[in-house]
Design an enzyme around this catalytic site. Structure first.
Site, PDB file in Angstrom:
ATOM      1  CE  LYS A  13       8.009  -3.991   3.470  1.00  0.00           C
ATOM      2  NZ  LYS A  13       8.668  -4.862   4.498  1.00  0.00           N
ATOM      3  NE  ARG A  86       3.447  -5.218   7.131  1.00  0.00           N
ATOM      4  CZ  ARG A  86       3.995  -4.146   6.974  1.00  0.00           C
ATOM      5  NH1 ARG A  86       3.337  -3.343   5.869  1.00  0.00           N
ATOM      6  NH2 ARG A  86       5.251  -3.646   7.546  1.00  0.00           N
ATOM      7  NE  ARG A 125      13.317   1.879   9.548  1.00  0.00           N
ATOM      8  CZ  ARG A 125      12.518   0.757   8.986  1.00  0.00           C
ATOM      9  NH1 ARG A 125      12.394   0.534   7.706  1.00  0.00           N
ATOM     10  NH2 ARG A 125      11.344   0.354   9.631  1.00  0.00           N
ATOM     11  NE  ARG A 158       8.755   3.167  11.166  1.00  0.00           N
ATOM     12  CZ  ARG A 158       8.449   2.231   9.936  1.00  0.00           C
ATOM     13  NH1 ARG A 158       8.941   2.714   8.847  1.00  0.00           N
ATOM     14  NH2 ARG A 158       7.894   1.458  10.065  1.00  0.00           N
ATOM     15  NE  ARG A 169       7.488  -2.669  12.581  1.00  0.00           N
ATOM     16  CZ  ARG A 169       8.372  -2.019  12.059  1.00  0.00           C
ATOM     17  NH1 ARG A 169       9.388  -1.647  12.933  1.00  0.00           N
ATOM     18  NH2 ARG A 169       8.668  -1.824  10.792  1.00  0.00           N
TER      19      ARG A 169
HETATM   20  P1  AMP Z   1       5.899  -0.236   7.255  1.00  0.00           P
HETATM   21  O1  AMP Z   1       6.328   1.110   7.187  1.00  0.00           O
HETATM   22  O2  AMP Z   1       5.620  -0.787   6.032  1.00  0.00           O
HETATM   23  O3  AMP Z   1       7.071  -1.052   8.125  1.00  0.00           O
HETATM   24  O4  AMP Z   1       4.546  -0.289   8.059  1.00  0.00           O
HETATM   25  C1  AMP Z   1       4.402   0.313   9.615  1.00  0.00           C
HETATM   26  C2  AMP Z   1       3.295  -0.375  10.232  1.00  0.00           C
HETATM   27  O5  AMP Z   1       2.040  -0.003   9.294  1.00  0.00           O
HETATM   28  C3  AMP Z   1       3.099  -1.907  10.413  1.00  0.00           C
HETATM   29  O6  AMP Z   1       3.984  -2.454  11.587  1.00  0.00           O
HETATM   30  C4  AMP Z   1       1.433  -2.213  10.706  1.00  0.00           C
HETATM   31  O7  AMP Z   1       1.278  -1.732  11.761  1.00  0.00           O
HETATM   32  C5  AMP Z   1       0.966  -0.862   9.484  1.00  0.00           C
HETATM   33  N1  AMP Z   1       0.936  -1.385   8.080  1.00  0.00           N
HETATM   34  C6  AMP Z   1       1.439  -1.292   7.139  1.00  0.00           C
HETATM   35  N2  AMP Z   1       0.957  -1.865   5.940  1.00  0.00           N
HETATM   36  C7  AMP Z   1       0.097  -2.674   6.371  1.00  0.00           C
HETATM   37  C8  AMP Z   1      -0.735  -3.730   5.976  1.00  0.00           C
HETATM   38  N3  AMP Z   1      -0.380  -3.933   4.623  1.00  0.00           N
HETATM   39  N4  AMP Z   1      -1.513  -4.386   6.810  1.00  0.00           N
HETATM   40  C9  AMP Z   1      -1.601  -4.097   7.984  1.00  0.00           C
HETATM   41  N5  AMP Z   1      -1.057  -3.139   8.523  1.00  0.00           N
HETATM   42  C10 AMP Z   1      -0.020  -2.362   7.889  1.00  0.00           C
END
Ligand code: AMP
Length: 211
Positions: A13, A86, A125, A158, A169
């Site tokens: 994404k 999400r 990553r 990360r 996750r």
């Molecule tokens: P990402 O960078 O999109 O993989 O997001 C990293 C982390 O941020 C996720 O594993 C969640 O803990 C939190 N997060 C990001 N977007 C959301 C969302 N829309 N709803 C809930 N938690 C989120």
């Protein structure tokens, strides 16, 4: 056209959003990036979000929705929603926000990638501590070990890309995010794209869909 990019962690994404920004001038709203910026700035929001993120869990809907509403209020258009919604509750709240703000989403593009590939992408990553550039130890290594090609800062893993967190996750994704496929099918906005291909191939298909 504004769109939602969704899929499992590691589906690409962020990578595709980066290209859509560069080439089509779209505006990305990445809830993950917003949370990481809040953590870096040590804000209250960041402290709250970090508790969940470090465990690989979702940040509660009310926090995420409030944050997205604030960004949408800035009057953005041609948006890519990356990592939001999400959950089905977030998708419903988004529908309400869009009506309220007289905005619309044309497509919800689902990036489809097999589980085994997701694991390889996530464990390998690495990200720049300073500018956020994304690398992969095998498929996109930095030119100098541990140093970002763009800004020279340290490149790290990360916290939530560590093997034990990745498992949570991916499970969280299956339970809460996967039902969005059905949600957007019913809304007539769902399109699946095979994300298990080279970045450019995936991008070309996305561009065709939105043009
Ligand atoms: P990402 O960078 O999109 O993989 O997001 C990293 C982390 O941020 C996720 O594993 C969640 O803990 C939190 N997060 C990001 N977007 C959301 C969302 N829309 N709803 C809930 N938690 C989120």
């Amino acid at each position: 056209m504004s769109l939602i990019l969704f899929g499992a962690p590691g589906a690409g994404k962020g990578t595709q959003s980066e290209l859509l920004i560069k080439r089509l001038g779209m505006t990305q709203i990445s809830t993950g990036d917003l949370f990481r910026a809040a953590i870096k700035g040590q804000t209250d929001l960041g402290k709250k979000a970090q508790e969940y993120m470090d465990k690989g869990q979702l940040v509660p809907d009310s926090i995420v929705i409030g944050m997205v509403e604030e960004v949408l209020q800035k009057g953005v258009k041609e948006i890519i929603l990356d990592g939001f919604p999400r959950t089905v509750a977030q998708a419903q709240a988004l529908d309400e926000l869009l009506v309220k703000m007289n905005l619309s989403i044309g497509k919800a593009i689902f990036l489809e990638v097999p589980m085994k590939i997701l694991m390889d992408r996530l464990t390998g990553r690495r990200v720049c501590k300073n500018c956020g550039s994304v690398y992969h130890i095998v498929s996109k290594p930095t030119k100098m070990e541990g140093k970002c090609d763009s800004c020279g800062a340290e490149v790290i893993q990360r916290n939530d890309d560590k093997a034990e967190v990745i498992e949570t996750r991916l499970k969280t994704y299956e339970e809460f995010t996967s039902p969005l496929k059905e949600f957007y099918k019913k809304a007539g906005k769902f399109t699946a794209v095979d994300g298990n291909r080279g970045t450019e191939e995936v991008y070309t298909e996305i561009e065709k869909i939105i043009k």
